[in-house]
Design a protein around this motif. Structure first.
Motif, PDB file in Angstrom:
ATOM      1  N   ARG A 120      68.758 -51.536 119.251  1.00  0.00           N
ATOM      2  CA  ARG A 120      70.034 -51.877 120.031  1.00  0.00           C
ATOM      3  C   ARG A 120      69.559 -52.382 121.215  1.00  0.00           C
ATOM      4  O   ARG A 120      68.640 -51.845 121.914  1.00  0.00           O
ATOM      5  CB  ARG A 120      70.754 -50.373 120.266  1.00  0.00           C
ATOM      6  N   LEU A 121      70.185 -53.581 121.455  1.00  0.00           N
ATOM      7  CA  LEU A 121      70.091 -54.227 122.885  1.00  0.00           C
ATOM      8  C   LEU A 121      70.960 -53.570 123.960  1.00  0.00           C
ATOM      9  O   LEU A 121      72.141 -53.485 123.718  1.00  0.00           O
ATOM     10  CB  LEU A 121      70.215 -55.697 122.728  1.00  0.00           C
ATOM     11  N   PHE A 122      70.427 -53.522 125.131  1.00  0.00           N
ATOM     12  CA  PHE A 122      71.083 -52.926 126.398  1.00  0.00           C
ATOM     13  C   PHE A 122      71.070 -53.954 127.328  1.00  0.00           C
ATOM     14  O   PHE A 122      70.081 -54.488 127.583  1.00  0.00           O
ATOM     15  CB  PHE A 122      70.824 -51.596 127.020  1.00  0.00           C
ATOM     16  N   PRO A 152      61.312 -58.184 125.610  1.00  0.00           N
ATOM     17  CA  PRO A 152      61.134 -58.218 124.172  1.00  0.00           C
ATOM     18  C   PRO A 152      62.025 -57.165 123.429  1.00  0.00           C
ATOM     19  O   PRO A 152      62.713 -56.132 123.936  1.00  0.00           O
ATOM     20  CB  PRO A 152      59.825 -58.308 123.800  1.00  0.00           C
ATOM     21  N   GLU A 153      62.141 -57.689 122.053  1.00  0.00           N
ATOM     22  CA  GLU A 153      62.796 -56.597 121.095  1.00  0.00           C
ATOM     23  C   GLU A 153      61.829 -55.458 121.048  1.00  0.00           C
ATOM     24  O   GLU A 153      60.594 -55.389 121.053  1.00  0.00           O
ATOM     25  CB  GLU A 153      62.608 -57.198 119.745  1.00  0.00           C
ATOM     26  N   MET A 154      62.619 -54.191 120.954  1.00  0.00           N
ATOM     27  CA  MET A 154      61.921 -52.862 120.957  1.00  0.00           C
ATOM     28  C   MET A 154      60.648 -52.737 121.989  1.00  0.00           C
ATOM     29  O   MET A 154      59.504 -52.402 121.778  1.00  0.00           O
ATOM     30  CB  MET A 154      61.260 -52.754 119.513  1.00  0.00           C
ATOM     31  N   PHE A 155      61.162 -53.198 123.354  1.00  0.00           N
ATOM     32  CA  PHE A 155      60.094 -53.013 124.216  1.00  0.00           C
ATOM     33  C   PHE A 155      59.504 -52.022 124.692  1.00  0.00           C
ATOM     34  O   PHE A 155      58.161 -51.827 125.376  1.00  0.00           O
ATOM     35  CB  PHE A 155      60.695 -53.854 125.542  1.00  0.00           C
ATOM     36  N   THR A 156      59.894 -50.767 124.087  1.00  0.00           N
ATOM     37  CA  THR A 156      59.121 -49.418 124.499  1.00  0.00           C
ATOM     38  C   THR A 156      58.196 -48.984 123.656  1.00  0.00           C
ATOM     39  O   THR A 156      57.495 -48.043 123.659  1.00  0.00           O
ATOM     40  CB  THR A 156      60.247 -48.314 124.621  1.00  0.00           C
ATOM     41  N   THR A 157      58.365 -49.789 122.210  1.00  0.00           N
ATOM     42  CA  THR A 157      57.597 -49.070 121.004  1.00  0.00           C
ATOM     43  C   THR A 157      56.932 -50.025 120.294  1.00  0.00           C
ATOM     44  O   THR A 157      55.709 -49.541 119.572  1.00  0.00           O
ATOM     45  CB  THR A 157      58.775 -48.230 120.233  1.00  0.00           C
ATOM     46  N   ASP A 196      74.059 -54.117 118.931  1.00  0.00           N
ATOM     47  CA  ASP A 196      73.197 -53.724 117.754  1.00  0.00           C
ATOM     48  C   ASP A 196      72.816 -54.859 116.730  1.00  0.00           C
ATOM     49  O   ASP A 196      73.644 -55.575 116.185  1.00  0.00           O
ATOM     50  CB  ASP A 196      73.921 -52.515 116.873  1.00  0.00           C
ATOM     51  N   LYS A 197      71.475 -54.970 116.319  1.00  0.00           N
ATOM     52  CA  LYS A 197      71.159 -56.023 115.433  1.00  0.00           C
ATOM     53  C   LYS A 197      71.809 -56.018 114.241  1.00  0.00           C
ATOM     54  O   LYS A 197      71.990 -55.204 113.498  1.00  0.00           O
ATOM     55  CB  LYS A 197      69.525 -55.530 115.597  1.00  0.00           C
ATOM     56  N   LYS A 198      72.217 -57.350 114.090  1.00  0.00           N
ATOM     57  CA  LYS A 198      73.399 -57.669 112.916  1.00  0.00           C
ATOM     58  C   LYS A 198      72.525 -57.757 111.673  1.00  0.00           C
ATOM     59  O   LYS A 198      72.687 -57.051 110.674  1.00  0.00           O
ATOM     60  CB  LYS A 198      74.114 -58.669 112.982  1.00  0.00           C
ATOM     61  N   HIS A 199      71.215 -58.636 111.703  1.00  0.00           N
ATOM     62  CA  HIS A 199      70.561 -58.658 110.530  1.00  0.00           C
ATOM     63  C   HIS A 199      69.243 -58.197 110.832  1.00  0.00           C
ATOM     64  O   HIS A 199      68.356 -58.479 111.227  1.00  0.00           O
ATOM     65  CB  HIS A 199      70.154 -60.277 110.533  1.00  0.00           C
ATOM     66  N   THR A 200      69.054 -56.840 110.133  1.00  0.00           N
ATOM     67  CA  THR A 200      67.811 -56.351 110.038  1.00  0.00           C
ATOM     68  C   THR A 200      66.803 -56.701 109.051  1.00  0.00           C
ATOM     69  O   THR A 200      67.465 -57.299 108.231  1.00  0.00           O
ATOM     70  CB  THR A 200      68.131 -54.805 109.761  1.00  0.00           C
ATOM     71  N   PHE A 201      65.522 -56.589 109.416  1.00  0.00           N
ATOM     72  CA  PHE A 201      64.805 -57.570 108.867  1.00  0.00           C
ATOM     73  C   PHE A 201      64.257 -56.942 107.489  1.00  0.00           C
ATOM     74  O   PHE A 201      63.175 -55.940 107.593  1.00  0.00           O
ATOM     75  CB  PHE A 201      63.425 -57.748 109.635  1.00  0.00           C
ATOM     76  N   THR A 202      64.762 -57.182 106.322  1.00  0.00           N
ATOM     77  CA  THR A 202      64.483 -56.694 105.031  1.00  0.00           C
ATOM     78  C   THR A 202      62.973 -56.694 104.678  1.00  0.00           C
ATOM     79  O   THR A 202      62.567 -56.003 104.001  1.00  0.00           O
ATOM     80  CB  THR A 202      65.442 -57.510 104.116  1.00  0.00           C
ATOM     81  N   THR A 244      67.697 -56.632 130.557  1.00  0.00           N
ATOM     82  CA  THR A 244      68.138 -56.482 128.919  1.00  0.00           C
ATOM     83  C   THR A 244      66.912 -56.663 128.388  1.00  0.00           C
ATOM     84  O   THR A 244      65.888 -57.010 128.516  1.00  0.00           O
ATOM     85  CB  THR A 244      69.121 -57.597 128.664  1.00  0.00           C
ATOM     86  N   GLY A 245      67.165 -56.079 127.041  1.00  0.00           N
ATOM     87  CA  GLY A 245      66.168 -55.944 125.998  1.00  0.00           C
ATOM     88  C   GLY A 245      66.498 -54.905 124.804  1.00  0.00           C
ATOM     89  O   GLY A 245      67.443 -54.070 125.111  1.00  0.00           O
ATOM     90  N   SER A 246      65.989 -54.942 123.587  1.00  0.00           N
ATOM     91  CA  SER A 246      66.264 -53.928 122.699  1.00  0.00           C
ATOM     92  C   SER A 246      65.192 -52.791 122.449  1.00  0.00           C
ATOM     93  O   SER A 246      64.214 -52.941 122.736  1.00  0.00           O
ATOM     94  CB  SER A 246      66.532 -54.497 121.516  1.00  0.00           C
ATOM     95  N   ILE A 247      65.847 -51.737 122.330  1.00  0.00           N
ATOM     96  CA  ILE A 247      64.955 -50.691 122.136  1.00  0.00           C
ATOM     97  C   ILE A 247      65.422 -49.694 120.750  1.00  0.00           C
ATOM     98  O   ILE A 247      66.496 -49.910 120.177  1.00  0.00           O
ATOM     99  CB  ILE A 247      64.986 -49.517 123.216  1.00  0.00           C
TER     100      ILE A 247
END
Length: 257
Positions: free
Chosen positions: A95-97, A43-48, A109-115, A81-84
């Motif tokens: 950032r997804l690796f 998943p997204e931000m899979f370490t945190t 790198d995530k283009k649309h940051t969640f405002t 793969t996944g983002s951290i």
């Protein structure tokens, strides 16, 4: 013989701001997958979890996690793969690796940051879409909120797999389901969406709904449970559908500015 790729969707709860703990859990879940897998998707931000407080973390955690991904990829002879949360040049990124079995990697790198959550005030937005070649497929990786922006996902480059990793909460999960399906149909592409499950420290509930859709919008897998879903995607089936239904030939031409 048609090219194919076996993908494992890791749908899991995440420990809050605990990279070491999450790496331990995910390493076990990956090791428990019995069949051969070509690509593990986390998943997204899979370490945190979806934290807006990256300064609570050691700035070196991103580098540690990338090394961990490289070790796992080499061990299992599979991409992962996944983002951290990643710190670089004084800035934080979502950032997804995409780490290949040999340890080399490509990043997005995530283009649309969640405002709505203030992500735009904490993390630096990416500016470039990337395509990842792997196992005869072209993969376009995107992150969570990117799903709401079809222009950014538009299949102008004939990619084969549109891949989303997410922390998508329960109140808006119907949008997740609908948009994943729509992206598959409009782009004549496989769409892979991996969401987390469970609750986070901010009181948000995540119901999973990790899924894979084919070019017709048919669901190949879909889950609301804590599990690893494995699905095989066939390049031949994708190409046959595109030959039969030449919708991409009628797409509008445009460039990003």
């Amino acid at each position: 013989m048609d090219n194919s790729i076996q993908i494992a969707l890791v749908q899991t709860p995440l420990l809050w701001e605990d990279p070491a703990g999450n790496r331990k859990v995910l390493e076990r879940k990956i090791a428990e997958v019995a069949q051969q897998v070509d690509l593990f998707v986390l998943p997204e931000m899979f370490t945190t979890g979806f934290t807006m407080h990256p300064k609570n973390l050691d700035a070196k955690e991103g580098v540690i996690t990338v090394a961990w991904m490289q070790g796992l990829a080499k061990k299992h002879l599979a991409a992962i793969t996944g983002s951290i949360v990643f710190f670089e040049n004084g800035k934080w990124f979502n950032r997804l690796f995409f780490v290949y079995p040999d340890g080399n990697y490509i990043t997005y790198d995530k283009k649309h940051t969640f405002t709505l959550a203030g992500e735009d005030k904490v993390y630096t937005a990416g500016q470039e879409r990337v395509l990842i070649p792997y196992k005869g497929f072209s993969i376009c990786p995107l992150i969570c909120y990117d799903l709401r922006f079809p222009v950014w996902a538009r299949n102008t480059d004939n990619y084969d797999i549109l891949l989303y990793v997410a922390n998508w909460p329960k109140p808006r999960i119907k949008a997740w389901d609908a948009l994943l399906k729509a992206r598959a149909i409009e782009n004549m592409s496989y769409v892979v969406g991996v969401n987390r499950i469970g609750d986070d420290a901010e009181g948000h509930e995540y119901p999973g709904h990790s899924a894979v859709y084919d070019v017709y919008g048919h669901s190949m897998v879909h889950s609301v449970a804590e599990e690893v879903l494995v699905v095989r995607l066939e390049k031949g089936a994708l190409e046959a559908a595109r030959r039969k239904l030449r919708f991409l030939e009628d797409r509008d031409s445009f460039t990003f500015t």
